[in-house]
Design an enzyme around this catalytic site. Structure first.
Site, short mmCIF file in Angstrom:
data_model
loop_
_atom_site.label_atom_id
_atom_site.label_comp_id
_atom_site.label_asym_id
_atom_site.label_seq_id
_atom_site.Cartn_x
_atom_site.Cartn_y
_atom_site.Cartn_z
N GLU A 101 0.76 -1.15 -0.26
CA GLU A 101 0.04 0.02 0.05
C GLU A 101 1.01 1.29 -0.25
O GLU A 101 2.16 1.16 0.57
CB GLU A 101 -0.71 0.30 1.29
CG GLU A 101 -1.92 1.04 0.98
CD GLU A 101 -2.86 0.82 2.77
OE1 GLU A 101 -3.35 -0.49 2.80
OE2 GLU A 101 -3.15 1.65 3.55
N ASP A 103 0.24 5.21 0.37
CA ASP A 103 -1.12 6.34 1.05
C ASP A 103 -0.72 7.44 1.13
O ASP A 103 0.57 8.32 1.42
CB ASP A 103 -0.62 6.08 2.07
CG ASP A 103 -1.94 4.54 2.58
OD1 ASP A 103 -2.76 4.52 1.88
OD2 ASP A 103 -1.53 4.06 4.10
N GLU A 105 -2.67 10.58 2.85
CA GLU A 105 -4.23 10.35 3.49
C GLU A 105 -4.16 12.22 4.57
O GLU A 105 -3.15 12.65 4.56
CB GLU A 105 -4.62 9.88 4.81
CG GLU A 105 -4.22 8.65 4.23
CD GLU A 105 -5.07 7.89 5.75
OE1 GLU A 105 -6.51 6.97 6.44
OE2 GLU A 105 -4.38 7.70 7.21
#
Ligand SMILES: *[C@@H]1O[C@H](CO)[C@@H](O)[C@H](O)[C@H]1NC(C)=O
Length: 288
Positions: A101, A103, A105
């Site tokens: 993953e 990311d 955010e």
């Protein structure tokens, strides 16, 4: 010596990414709104996508394709005003308990206080590689481009083409690197007021709902997973470049720009948080 090699690589990557000017793809063809019961919408003939969040639910979408390497750009405009408690997540992820993953955010804040840009990399199910940044602009005023450049050697996070983080392939030193599992692109807007803003002390103010974030300008210069474990690469016309000074200069500049951003805007780095790691900092921390 090592830093010279890194700067060269970074230069090649940035030059490579600059060699493509691909027009924005249509959201209707590339994405499915996967949850939110009408709170996510594709507008303007597929050129704009919006997610909303209210007291009942957030919303989210995912890409139809799975990617294995490439440069993926998206322009985002985040929840304005009092966005405390809201999180806009924008990430690549494979599936399963040993997933990889990458990311981004965006953690909202009360009016006038800055967003936090949170980044992380998971390899084979293991994350805990957080780095957080402030932005050098108000991400709610306008669209800005957030990019992931992922190839077998590097994962580079970029904001408006400024590299902010480089997670290098250090497999030769025993650090796992995402390179075998294709990843889909996901994004969602949701309520995380139990932790997101000032450590969970500031709660979502529902009198400002619905909250909304917007997307446009999606571009994927990437390889896409197709049947039989193969990939098909699009838009990979590699421009001829000498091995000469140009990309080297660009590389040094790329590295300098990243160091500058990190010096001025990084607010958290797992590699400088030894109390989290009683057994010692992760191996990559002493190498990049
Ligand atoms: C919100 O603003 C406060 C005060 O400036 C800051 O400490 C915090 O890091 C900001 N971001 C979040 C996500 O809490």
């Amino acid at each position: 010596m090592a830093s010279r090699r890194v700067s060269l690589l970074l230069g090649v990557l940035l030059a490579y990414s600059a060699a493509f000017a691909v027009s924005a793809a249509n959201f209707n063809q590339e994405f499915d709104i996967t949850w939110g019961d009408g709170r996510g919408n594709i507008l303007d003939n597929g050129q704009l996508l919006t997610l909303t969040l209210d007291r009942t639910s957030g919303s989210g979408f995912q890409s139809r394709h799975e990617y294995l390497f490439g440069k993926i750009d998206m322009q985002l405009k985040l929840v304005p005003g009092n966005s405390a408690g809201t999180v806009t997540a924008y990430y690549l992820s494979s599936q399963g308990s040993t997933h990889d993953e990458i990311d981004f955010e965006f953690l909202g804040n009360v009016s006038g206080e800055p967003y936090t840009l949170h980044t992380n990399v998971f390899t084979q199910g293991q994350g805990q590689r957080e780095q957080q940044f402030r932005l050098w602009f108000d991400p709610t005023n306008d669209f800005h481009t957030y990019s992931i450049l992922w190839n077998p050697k590097h994962i580079i996070f970029m904001v408006d083409d400024m590299p902010i983080r480089d997670f290098q392939n250090l497999e030769s030193k025993g650090v796992a690197f995402p390179k075998n599992q294709p990843m889909r692109l996901y994004s969602s807007l949701w309520n995380a007021d139990d932790w997101a803003t000032q450590g969970g002390r500031v709660k979502t103010d529902w009198s400002h709902a619905p909250f909304s974030s917007s997307y446009r300008g999606f571009r994927a210069d990437a390889c896409v997973a197709v049947a039989g474990g193969k990939t098909r690469c699009w838009r990979r016309r590699r421009r001829h470049r000498g091995r000469g000074g140009r990309s080297r200069r660009r590389g040094r500049r790329g590295l300098q720009r990243m160091r500058w951003v990190q010096r001025k805007y990084m607010i958290y780095n797992y590699c400088t948080d030894p109390k989290r790691y009683p057994q010692g900092l992760p191996a990559e921390c002493s190498m990049q």
